[in-house]
Design an enzyme around this catalytic site. Structure first.
Site, PDB file in Angstrom:
ATOM      1  N   LYS A 153     -87.918  31.052  49.593  1.00 46.25           N
ATOM      2  CA  LYS A 153     -87.654  31.289  48.164  1.00 46.25           C
ATOM      3  C   LYS A 153     -86.670  32.046  47.755  1.00 46.25           C
ATOM      4  O   LYS A 153     -85.755  31.677  46.581  1.00 46.25           O
ATOM      5  CB  LYS A 153     -89.023  31.238  47.412  1.00 46.25           C
ATOM      6  CG  LYS A 153     -89.866  29.864  47.397  1.00 46.25           C
ATOM      7  CD  LYS A 153     -91.062  30.192  46.552  1.00 46.25           C
ATOM      8  CE  LYS A 153     -91.938  28.791  46.296  1.00 46.25           C
ATOM      9  NZ  LYS A 153     -90.980  27.611  45.746  1.00 46.25           N
ATOM     10  N   ASP A 173     -81.201  28.953  59.381  1.00 48.22           N
ATOM     11  CA  ASP A 173     -83.034  28.744  59.437  1.00 48.22           C
ATOM     12  C   ASP A 173     -83.488  27.311  60.350  1.00 48.22           C
ATOM     13  O   ASP A 173     -82.637  26.431  60.385  1.00 48.22           O
ATOM     14  CB  ASP A 173     -83.365  28.738  57.966  1.00 48.22           C
ATOM     15  CG  ASP A 173     -84.700  29.106  57.781  1.00 48.22           C
ATOM     16  OD1 ASP A 173     -85.787  28.471  58.659  1.00 48.22           O
ATOM     17  OD2 ASP A 173     -85.223  29.640  56.900  1.00 48.22           O
ATOM     18  N   CYS A 204     -84.518  36.766  55.748  1.00 43.64           N
ATOM     19  CA  CYS A 204     -85.604  36.469  56.668  1.00 43.64           C
ATOM     20  C   CYS A 204     -86.664  37.750  56.798  1.00 43.64           C
ATOM     21  O   CYS A 204     -86.328  38.981  56.716  1.00 43.64           O
ATOM     22  CB  CYS A 204     -85.203  36.153  57.853  1.00 43.64           C
ATOM     23  SG  CYS A 204     -83.761  37.533  58.483  1.00 43.64           S
ATOM     24  N   ARG A 233     -85.702  43.535  55.685  1.00 43.05           N
ATOM     25  CA  ARG A 233     -86.169  44.640  56.260  1.00 43.05           C
ATOM     26  C   ARG A 233     -84.916  45.417  57.007  1.00 43.05           C
ATOM     27  O   ARG A 233     -84.053  44.589  57.621  1.00 43.05           O
ATOM     28  CB  ARG A 233     -87.189  44.269  57.351  1.00 43.05           C
ATOM     29  CG  ARG A 233     -88.461  43.736  56.529  1.00 43.05           C
ATOM     30  CD  ARG A 233     -89.280  45.005  56.052  1.00 43.05           C
ATOM     31  NE  ARG A 233     -90.530  44.481  55.572  1.00 43.05           N
ATOM     32  CZ  ARG A 233     -90.894  44.145  54.399  1.00 43.05           C
ATOM     33  NH1 ARG A 233     -89.795  44.228  53.354  1.00 43.05           N
ATOM     34  NH2 ARG A 233     -92.046  43.853  53.859  1.00 43.05           N
ATOM     35  N   ASP A 257     -80.660  47.682  50.562  1.00 44.62           N
ATOM     36  CA  ASP A 257     -81.566  48.022  49.914  1.00 44.62           C
ATOM     37  C   ASP A 257     -82.811  48.594  51.017  1.00 44.62           C
ATOM     38  O   ASP A 257     -83.713  49.047  50.281  1.00 44.62           O
ATOM     39  CB  ASP A 257     -82.272  46.924  48.900  1.00 44.62           C
ATOM     40  CG  ASP A 257     -83.395  47.271  48.265  1.00 44.62           C
ATOM     41  OD1 ASP A 257     -83.128  48.384  47.359  1.00 44.62           O
ATOM     42  OD2 ASP A 257     -84.403  46.591  48.148  1.00 44.62           O
ATOM     43  N   GLU A 262     -86.620  53.773  56.980  1.00 46.04           N
ATOM     44  CA  GLU A 262     -86.986  54.248  55.826  1.00 46.04           C
ATOM     45  C   GLU A 262     -88.387  54.850  55.611  1.00 46.04           C
ATOM     46  O   GLU A 262     -88.398  55.443  54.445  1.00 46.04           O
ATOM     47  CB  GLU A 262     -86.879  53.157  54.733  1.00 46.04           C
ATOM     48  CG  GLU A 262     -87.865  51.982  54.972  1.00 46.04           C
ATOM     49  CD  GLU A 262     -87.550  50.745  53.976  1.00 46.04           C
ATOM     50  OE1 GLU A 262     -88.394  50.427  53.182  1.00 46.04           O
ATOM     51  OE2 GLU A 262     -86.573  50.313  53.863  1.00 46.04           O
ATOM     52  N   HIS A 294     -85.129  50.470  48.555  1.00 45.61           N
ATOM     53  CA  HIS A 294     -85.985  49.326  48.716  1.00 45.61           C
ATOM     54  C   HIS A 294     -86.699  49.180  47.248  1.00 45.61           C
ATOM     55  O   HIS A 294     -87.908  49.122  47.226  1.00 45.61           O
ATOM     56  CB  HIS A 294     -86.974  49.915  49.690  1.00 45.61           C
ATOM     57  CG  HIS A 294     -87.811  48.552  50.324  1.00 45.61           C
ATOM     58  ND1 HIS A 294     -88.449  48.729  51.496  1.00 45.61           N
ATOM     59  CD2 HIS A 294     -88.329  47.439  49.765  1.00 45.61           C
ATOM     60  CE1 HIS A 294     -88.981  47.545  51.703  1.00 45.61           C
ATOM     61  NE2 HIS A 294     -88.898  46.786  50.780  1.00 45.61           N
TER      62      HIS A 294
END
Length: 353
Positions: A153, A173, A204, A233, A257, A262, A294
């Site tokens: 989404k 994908d 992903c 991630r 981000d 982290e 993040h």
């Protein structure tokens, strides 16, 4: 249900309290779940945790001895919990498979535009009363090719925005989503996507097959002036290889981000600390790198969705039912796609590289 909430900050606590409506007893701490803080949950039925929390086997063992039988993840991703060990202990685990995909997609776009149009530098020069434009040239996104890795989404929301700019959109994908195809998204191999894209955006999950999905080999495939965006991630990207590619001018820039290491850094106040992470300090010093901590999910709509689903999971458990958002030891993003359509993070588990 008596629930201890770890990593609860000023930005999300009111949303959790509102969603609970006093149906559950929530006790909050800003501290992360670690082996040293697991005893805080003694006497509680459940805990609620975020991505910075440590749900490894030793921590789960300690939680179990204290009576914890339920763990509600306040995230879509679950790479921070040992699901196999939780299942062995009989601890039930749920997550939030879907919250506002627009929050993350729009943040990715905001970072792209800030990077492309040199807005941070423009603001700095404005404050210096230096109104020259010599260092501020960007490019039109219209007519460019954008590659999206992961078309759940969030990936589809990002694709929709890029199509609105007038870009050609490629995707990689293993599942070719009908909604993406209807938008005119073209599915290609990872190599073809990286070689052909001016902008590459990651949407992903992090799992065994996506860890270091982009490293030195893949950076060699990318266009020399391309921009990489990562709001998924940190460990999907090999940090040292990314730094090298940026230093070698193999990439035009990176909008990040998330960061590979982290945990223990983001979501905390380090104003009076000396950060020792050389890779992070290097990235932060580079003019062609834009970093945020993040925060892509951080909208009122997303926080509402996360809180409501978290409390809904507790509701099911309190009534003695299985939550539809429970995770299992053999859970993979592909395995959960039938239920959640990989609603938050996309559905890549295996890529033909």
């Amino acid at each position: 249900m008596k629930t201890f909430v770890y990593s609860a900050h000023a930005y999300d606590r009111p949303f959790l309290e509102q969603a609970a409506r006093k149906r559950h007893e929530l006790v909050f701490t800003e501290e992360k779940l670690t082996l040293a803080t697991a005893h805080y949950a003694s006497g509680f039925d459940a805990i609620a945790v975020f991505t910075a929390d440590d749900c490894s086997a030793p921590v789960l063992d300690k939680l179990y001895t204290q009576g914890i039988r339920y763990i509600a993840l306040r995230s879509a991703g679950y790479d921070h919990i040992d699901l196999h060990h939780a299942a062995t202990l009989g601890i039930r685990v749920s997550h939030v498979p879907e919250y506002s995909p627009y929050s993350i997609a729009e943040h990715a776009v905001a970072m792209l535009m800030m990077m492309n149009r040199n807005l941070l530098e423009a603001q700095r020069l404005m404050k210096l009363q230096d109104f020259r434009l010599d260092t501020l040239t960007g490019f039109d996104i219209h007519g460019k090719t954008v590659g999206i890795i992961g078309t759940g989404k969030i990936g589809i929301a990002f694709a929709r925005i890029m199509k609105g700019f007038g870009a050609t959109v490629l995707a990689c994908d293993p599942v070719q989503h009908a909604e993406a195809v209807a938008l005119g998204v073209q599915y290609v191999s990872l190599e073809e996507l990286l070689r052909g894209s001016d902008i590459v955006s990651l949407h992903c999950p992090l799992n065994e097959t996506t860890r270091y999905l982009l490293s030195a080999k893949q950076f060699e495939w990318m266009k020399d002036d391309s921009i990489l965006i990562n709001t998924s991630r940190g460990a999907i990207v090999h940090t040292k290889d990314l730094i090298q590619a940026l230093e070698d001018k193999k990439l035009g820039g990176a909008c990040l981000d998330v960061y590979e290491r982290e945990k223990g850094l983001f979501f905390e106040d380090h104003r009076h600390a000396v950060i020792q992470d050389e890779d992070f300090l290097k990235l932060r010093s580079m003019k062609n790198v834009l970093l945020t901590g993040h925060q892509a999910f951080l909208t009122r709509e997303a926080l509402t969705g996360i809180a409501e689903t978290t409390i809904q999971n507790l509701d099911y458990w309190q009534l003695g039912y299985k939550s539809p958002y429970e995770l299992h030891a053999d859970e993979t993003f592909r395995g959960s796609s039938a239920r959640a359509s990989a609603k938050d993070s996309g559905s890549i588990t295996v890529l033909s590289i």
